[in-house]
Enzyme design. Structure first.
Site, short mmCIF file in Angstrom:
data_model
loop_
_atom_site.label_atom_id
_atom_site.label_comp_id
_atom_site.label_asym_id
_atom_site.label_seq_id
_atom_site.Cartn_x
_atom_site.Cartn_y
_atom_site.Cartn_z
N HIS A 47 0.84 -1.21 0.00
CA HIS A 47 0.00 0.00 0.00
C HIS A 47 0.88 1.26 0.00
CE1 HIS A 47 -3.06 -2.68 2.30
NE2 HIS A 47 -3.43 -2.62 1.03
N ARG B 11 -1.57 -6.21 -7.94
CA ARG B 11 -0.49 -7.16 -7.64
C ARG B 11 -0.41 -8.27 -8.68
NH1 ARG B 11 -2.85 -8.22 -1.79
NH2 ARG B 11 -4.60 -8.23 -3.24
#
Ligand code: PNS
Length: 157
Positions: A17, A90
Site C-alpha cells: 500500500h 499485484r
C-alpha cells in the site's frame, strides 16, 4: 490541481500500500487516502488507528491526506471532488476484479480509475496474510512499515 483518491480497507497498511500511495503522490498534486468503514466486518484496527498508522508511515510525504468513507465509492468520490481513483495491482486476479469494479464505477457515475502496478517485491503481500502470519507468531517486519509491525505486536500480545 489533480486529486487522486486511494481507497481501501488497509487493515493494516502494508509495504505494498505504502509503495502505491508514494508513487501516486509523486504523480498527482494531492492524494487522499480513504479508509473504508464496513459495518459488516470486524477489523483488527479501527479506522482511526489505520489512519494513525499511515500518518506514522508516510510522515515525509507532504501531499497526502486521510479520510474515512462508507457506502458507495462513487458517491464519496463525487462528495470529495476527486479527479481519479488509484488502485494498486499485484496479480492478474487483482486485475480481473479491479477491472470489473472500475467498469461498474464508470457506469454508475463516470468515475475514472487508474491502475498502478505494485512493485514485484510486494506482489505476494496482503493485509489478510499479514494479519494471519502475525496472529500465528510469524515475523511481518519485512512486509509492513515499522509502526505497523509495532502496532500488530501490541494488538496481538
Ligand atoms: O482494500 P480493499 O478491501 O481491496 O478495498 C476495496 C474497496 C473499499 C475499495 C471496495 O470494496 C469499495 O469500493 N467499497 C465501497 C463500496 C462500493 O462502492 N461497492 C461497489 C464497487 S463497484
Amino acid at each position: 490541481m489533480t486529486t487522486a483518491l486511494c481507497p481501501g480497507s488497509y487493515d493494516p497498511p502494508t509495504n505494498g500500500h505504502i509503495d502505491v500511495i508514494r508513487r501516486a503522490a509523486a504523480i498527482f498534486d494531492r492524494v487522499l487516502v480513504s479508509v473504508v468503514e464496513n459495518p459488516s466486518k470486524s477489523p483488527l484496527f479501527t479506522t482511526t488507528e489505520r489512519i494513525e498508522l499511515f500518518r506514522a508511515s508516510l510522515a515525509d510525504v507532504s501531499n497526502v491526506e486521510y479520510t474515512v468513507f462508507s457506502g458507495l465509492l462513487v458517491d464519496h468520490v463525487a462528495d470529495q471532488g476527486i479527479d481519479v481513483v488509484v488502485k494498486g495491482l499485484r496479480t492478474s486476479s487483482d486485475f480481473d476484479y479491479e477491472l470489473q469494479m472500475a467498469q461498474m464505477n464508470a457506469s454508475l457515475r463516470g468515475m475514472e480509475t487508474v491502475f498502478i502496478p505494485t512493485s514485484p517485491v510486494w506482489s505476494f503481500v496482503s493485509s489478510t496474510l499479514v494479519r494471519e502470519v502475525a496472529r500465528l507468531g510469524g515475523s511481518v517486519e519485512e512486509l509492513v512499515p515499522a509502526p505497523v509491525a509495532a502496532a500488530l505486536k501490541e494488538k496481538l500480545s
